[in-house]
Scaffold this active site. Structure first.
Site, PDB file in Angstrom:
ATOM      1  N   GLY A  48       0.815  -1.208   0.000  1.00  0.00           N
ATOM      2  CA  GLY A  48       0.000   0.000   0.000  1.00  0.00           C
ATOM      3  C   GLY A  48       0.844   1.251   0.000  1.00  0.00           C
ATOM      4  CD  GLU A 113       2.947  -2.496   4.472  1.00  0.00           C
ATOM      5  OE1 GLU A 113       3.577  -3.406   3.944  1.00  0.00           O
ATOM      6  OE2 GLU A 113       2.786  -1.383   3.947  1.00  0.00           O
ATOM      7  CG  HIS A 229      10.575  -9.288   1.658  1.00  0.00           C
ATOM      8  ND1 HIS A 229      10.234 -10.571   2.012  1.00  0.00           N
ATOM      9  CD2 HIS A 229       9.489  -8.527   1.908  1.00  0.00           C
ATOM     10  CE1 HIS A 229       8.991 -10.572   2.462  1.00  0.00           C
ATOM     11  NE2 HIS A 229       8.510  -9.349   2.407  1.00  0.00           N
ATOM     12  NE  ARG A 275       9.356  -6.167   5.100  1.00  0.00           N
ATOM     13  CZ  ARG A 275       8.822  -5.472   4.122  1.00  0.00           C
ATOM     14  NH1 ARG A 275       9.576  -4.709   3.363  1.00  0.00           N
ATOM     15  NH2 ARG A 275       7.543  -5.530   3.876  1.00  0.00           N
ATOM     16  CG  HIS A 336      11.689  -5.502  -0.982  1.00  0.00           C
ATOM     17  ND1 HIS A 336      10.872  -5.991  -1.976  1.00  0.00           N
ATOM     18  CD2 HIS A 336      10.872  -4.808  -0.128  1.00  0.00           C
ATOM     19  CE1 HIS A 336       9.620  -5.609  -1.739  1.00  0.00           C
ATOM     20  NE2 HIS A 336       9.607  -4.880  -0.642  1.00  0.00           N
ATOM     21  NE  ARG A 371      10.912   0.399   1.186  1.00  0.00           N
ATOM     22  CZ  ARG A 371       9.886  -0.322   0.737  1.00  0.00           C
ATOM     23  NH1 ARG A 371       8.925   0.263   0.066  1.00  0.00           N
ATOM     24  NH2 ARG A 371       9.826  -1.628   0.904  1.00  0.00           N
TER      25      ARG A 371
HETATM   26  C1  FAD Z   1       7.440  -6.735  -4.936  1.00  0.00           C
HETATM   27  C2  FAD Z   1       7.462  -5.294  -4.490  1.00  0.00           C
HETATM   28  C3  FAD Z   1       6.552  -4.840  -3.558  1.00  0.00           C
HETATM   29  C4  FAD Z   1       6.573  -3.492  -3.143  1.00  0.00           C
HETATM   30  N1  FAD Z   1       5.615  -3.058  -2.278  1.00  0.00           N
HETATM   31  C5  FAD Z   1       5.565  -1.728  -1.967  1.00  0.00           C
HETATM   32  C6  FAD Z   1       4.495  -1.198  -1.188  1.00  0.00           C
HETATM   33  O1  FAD Z   1       3.587  -1.915  -0.797  1.00  0.00           O
HETATM   34  N2  FAD Z   1       4.505   0.132  -0.903  1.00  0.00           N
HETATM   35  C7  FAD Z   1       5.498   0.988  -1.327  1.00  0.00           C
HETATM   36  O2  FAD Z   1       5.460   2.185  -1.026  1.00  0.00           O
HETATM   37  N3  FAD Z   1       6.511   0.495  -2.085  1.00  0.00           N
HETATM   38  C8  FAD Z   1       6.562  -0.811  -2.429  1.00  0.00           C
HETATM   39  N4  FAD Z   1       7.575  -1.285  -3.210  1.00  0.00           N
HETATM   40  C9  FAD Z   1       8.559  -0.317  -3.725  1.00  0.00           C
HETATM   41  C10 FAD Z   1       7.914   0.558  -4.809  1.00  0.00           C
HETATM   42  O3  FAD Z   1       7.118  -0.261  -5.638  1.00  0.00           O
HETATM   43  C11 FAD Z   1       8.961   1.250  -5.670  1.00  0.00           C
HETATM   44  O4  FAD Z   1       9.942   1.839  -4.870  1.00  0.00           O
HETATM   45  C12 FAD Z   1       8.333   2.349  -6.528  1.00  0.00           C
HETATM   46  O5  FAD Z   1       7.225   1.833  -7.221  1.00  0.00           O
HETATM   47  C13 FAD Z   1       9.365   2.895  -7.503  1.00  0.00           C
HETATM   48  O6  FAD Z   1       8.721   3.747  -8.413  1.00  0.00           O
HETATM   49  P1  FAD Z   1       9.575   4.481  -9.526  1.00  0.00           P
HETATM   50  O7  FAD Z   1       8.622   5.279 -10.335  1.00  0.00           O
HETATM   51  O8  FAD Z   1      10.713   5.195  -8.912  1.00  0.00           O
HETATM   52  O9  FAD Z   1      10.222   3.287 -10.391  1.00  0.00           O
HETATM   53  P2  FAD Z   1       9.515   2.080 -11.156  1.00  0.00           P
HETATM   54  O10 FAD Z   1       8.104   1.930 -10.799  1.00  0.00           O
HETATM   55  O11 FAD Z   1      10.372   0.885 -10.972  1.00  0.00           O
HETATM   56  O12 FAD Z   1       9.575   2.529 -12.697  1.00  0.00           O
HETATM   57  C14 FAD Z   1      10.785   2.545 -13.401  1.00  0.00           C
HETATM   58  C15 FAD Z   1      10.513   2.880 -14.857  1.00  0.00           C
HETATM   59  O13 FAD Z   1      11.760   3.161 -15.492  1.00  0.00           O
HETATM   60  C16 FAD Z   1      11.824   2.513 -16.743  1.00  0.00           C
HETATM   61  N5  FAD Z   1      13.250   2.321 -17.088  1.00  0.00           N
HETATM   62  C17 FAD Z   1      14.229   1.781 -16.332  1.00  0.00           C
HETATM   63  N6  FAD Z   1      15.402   1.834 -16.993  1.00  0.00           N
HETATM   64  C18 FAD Z   1      15.155   2.422 -18.190  1.00  0.00           C
HETATM   65  C19 FAD Z   1      15.954   2.735 -19.320  1.00  0.00           C
HETATM   66  N7  FAD Z   1      17.270   2.466 -19.383  1.00  0.00           N
HETATM   67  N8  FAD Z   1      15.360   3.316 -20.392  1.00  0.00           N
HETATM   68  C20 FAD Z   1      14.026   3.599 -20.396  1.00  0.00           C
HETATM   69  N9  FAD Z   1      13.227   3.322 -19.329  1.00  0.00           N
HETATM   70  C21 FAD Z   1      13.785   2.743 -18.246  1.00  0.00           C
HETATM   71  C22 FAD Z   1      11.025   1.233 -16.539  1.00  0.00           C
HETATM   72  O14 FAD Z   1      10.618   0.745 -17.789  1.00  0.00           O
HETATM   73  C23 FAD Z   1       9.873   1.777 -15.670  1.00  0.00           C
HETATM   74  O15 FAD Z   1       8.889   2.328 -16.509  1.00  0.00           O
HETATM   75  C24 FAD Z   1       7.566  -2.612  -3.642  1.00  0.00           C
HETATM   76  C25 FAD Z   1       8.480  -3.078  -4.577  1.00  0.00           C
HETATM   77  C26 FAD Z   1       8.441  -4.396  -5.021  1.00  0.00           C
HETATM   78  C27 FAD Z   1       9.425  -4.856  -6.044  1.00  0.00           C
END
Ligand code: FAD
Length: 521
Positions: A48, A113, A229, A275, A336, A371
């Site tokens: 969430g 959490e 994790h 964790r 994670h 975090r």
């Molecule tokens: C299994 C899991 C569960 C999680 N649960 C939670 C939760 O419950 N709550 C919470 O707050 N956080 C959670 N997190 C962490 C959270 O999801 C991420 O930290 C957050 O979504 C990151 O967002 P972002 O926009 O920075 O990157 P991302 O959502 O990872 O997006 C990255 C983007 O960059 C693009 N990209 C990467 N490299 C390139 C490149 N060279 N060229 C072009 N495009 C590129 C990808 O295609 C993607 O579109 C979880 C993570 C995981 C893996």
């Protein structure tokens, strides 16, 4: 081909999309995605989004819990800003169509959490990330100033006179490389879990943005702070399947392959210890015994109850021929979340002019050394919006740079005999990081990792400039850079704090400081 655009955003998870939706008010935005719309960490976020909006009204407690989790390394001003400014943006998400779970009386059904002292997590079942992503993509698509391009891999940022002026991009649909010039470039590329053998992250999380920022000379901080994790399914075919903490919440026990329960003597909360403590206990067992995994066992409970309470886990494990109602689940701790990254302000400003960064690729000071669960989606949302606003207000009247930029030149060797070098190097790097630079570290482990990674680095560098560039090769090079940054930062930190633990310095140092590095290789 050279293309000009007002604003370039690399990455379309929660942080890139939030930036784009705000920034399109000031000019044309191009959003690049490495693969498809669902290939991001955002899509997988299950727990969430932490929020102290009107629904929980506990801003002070949220700030306090974040600071405690960050173990002395948070920037208090940033923590206060992010916590205090989430509500408005969450309300936008709600107005645009995210249906966070509600109770029968109409109030939000908030989750709690680890590390949170009260219920303050907005969620949509265990699909929060994908629900938010869907709504943000729909919203962005409805705005004519935003253009999406899938299957585009940013290779390198372009620097002119100390400024970032755009990027080189590989079009993975036709294998052509092109150049984009922009007034401002935003890295929203997410984390780097793929640098480890076991990770909860999808394949796109290869730290591309952090590596590109490093190469252009941006400051990178606290990369040693990798959150693990404790329980990821161990199976050769399961790429990144997390076994939820909820199983331990319902009584599942951890035991060695030989059947010995081991959390009892380690922490009064046993399997429900924080964790990092559970991850460390498992890592210690694996290092001492040489076993590949430990077991998480809930099979002593009524099978009907297990199937009803954990339908997702039951179904997923069954795909790998594991019946969790009759047998224990093999698990390992998995990388994670990357708490460190490109040093950035709340508005995404980095140490390089014209270059901005948001989301998991950054170190803003919100997470400090560890975090607090569910704070990362919040960071992406708040900082993305702030970044969009800042760039818009400060760059809207500037022209797109008119520097003369050379086209990308790469090698043209295509040798199928050599193609396996990429996969084998990839595996070796990830194993090296898992064994020597993951949960429990020591000076000697880290020096071993440094030695191996430097060798890989030299090998991949010569390969990189001779061979035809592919997305695998780009990712391999970036993984190596990120691996090296993690190892160098871990060597530099002579203490144990937050998610960094080393045998050689088991206590916290008196002086609290960030580990920041700037290009030197
Ligand atoms: C299994 C899991 C569960 C999680 N649960 C939670 C939760 O419950 N709550 C919470 O707050 N956080 C959670 N997190 C962490 C959270 O999801 C991420 O930290 C957050 O979504 C990151 O967002 P972002 O926009 O920075 O990157 P991302 O959502 O990872 O997006 C990255 C983007 O960059 C693009 N990209 C990467 N490299 C390139 C490149 N060279 N060229 C072009 N495009 C590129 C990808 O295609 C993607 O579109 C979880 C993570 C995981 C893996």
């Amino acid at each position: 081909m050279i293309e000009k655009i007002d604003f370039l955003i690399i990455g379309a998870g929660i942080s890139g999309l939030s930036t784009a939706i705000e920034l399109q008010k000031f000019g044309k935005v191009l959003l690049l995605l490495k693969n498809g719309y669902e290939d991001s960490n955002t899509f997988y976020a299950a727990g969430g989004i932490a929020s102290s909006g009107p629904w929980s009204k506990d801003y002070k407690g949220h700030i306090q819990d974040t600071l405690i989790a960050g173990d002395g390394l948070c920037n208090k001003d940033v923590v206060e800003f992010v916590v205090n400014h989430g509500t408005k943006h969450l309300q936008n998400l709600i107005d645009w169509g995210v249906n966070f779970d509600k109770k029968s009386n109409g109030e939000y059904d908030l989750g709690q959490e680890g590390g949170h002292h009260t219920r303050r997590v907005l969620l949509t079942g265990d699909l929060t990330g994908s629900s938010i992503l869907k709504v943000l993509i729909e919203k962005a698509r409805s705005l004519p100033n935003i253009k999406f391009r899938t299957d585009q891999v940013a290779i390198n940022l372009i620097e002119k006179k100390g400024k970032c002026v755009g990027a080189y991009v590989l079009n993975n649909k036709n294998q052509e490389i092109y150049t984009i010039q922009a007034k401002a470039t935003v890295l929203a590329t997410g984390g780097c879990g793929k640098v480890y053998l076991y990770t909860s992250n999808p394949d796109v999380a290869s730290g591309d943005g952090i590596a590109m920022a490093w190469r252009i000379g941006a400051e990178i901080c606290n990369m040693e702070m990798i959150q693990f994790h404790p329980t990821c399914l161990y199976h050769p075919l399961a790429k990144n399947f997390l076994v939820s903490e909820a199983l331990r919440g319902e009584g599942a026990i951890l035991k060695t392959i030989q059947g010995e329960r081991f959390m009892e003597g380690i922490h009064p909360q046993k399997e429900l210890a924080p964790r990092d403590i559970v991850s460390r206990a498992i890592d210690k067992i694996l290092k001492e015994t040489g076993d590949d995994y430990v077991y998480l066992d809930i099979s002593f409970k009524d099978p009907k109850y297990i199937k009803k309470r954990f339908p997702g886990t039951y179904k997923k494990a069954k795909q790998f021929n594991i019946d969790i109602t009759t047998e224990p689940i093999p698990v390992v701790p998995a990388a994670h979340y990357c708490c460190g990254g490109i040093k950035a302000t709340i508005e995404g400003k980095t140490s390089v002019s014209g270059l901005f960064a948001v989301g998991e690729s950054t170190y803003t000071g919100l997470h400090g050394a560890n975090r607090l669960a569910s704070n990362s989606l919040l960071e992406g949302l708040v900082c993305g919006n702030e970044c969009g606003k800042y760039i818009g207000q400060n760059y809207k009247d500037k022209p797109v740079n008119n520097f003369e930029i050379k086209e990308w030149v790469s090698g043209d060797v295509e040798d199928s005999k050599e193609a396996f070098v990429i996969t084998s190097n990839w595996q070796e790097i990830r194993s090296t990081m898992q064994y020597y630079a993951s949960i429990i570290r020591s000076d000697s482990y880290l020096l071993r990792a440094r030695h191996r990674i430097t060798l890989f680095h030299d090998e991949v560098n010569s390969y990189y400039w001779n061979f035809k560039i592919t997305s695998d090769l780009i990712e391999l090079r970036n993984l190596l850079t990120v691996a090296r940054l993690i190892v160098e930062s871990a060597i530099a930190r002579k203490e144990s704090r937050g998610s960094h633990y080393t045998f050689d310095y088991p206590n916290k140092a008196d002086v609290v400081r960030d580990t920041c590095l700037k290009r030197y290789w």
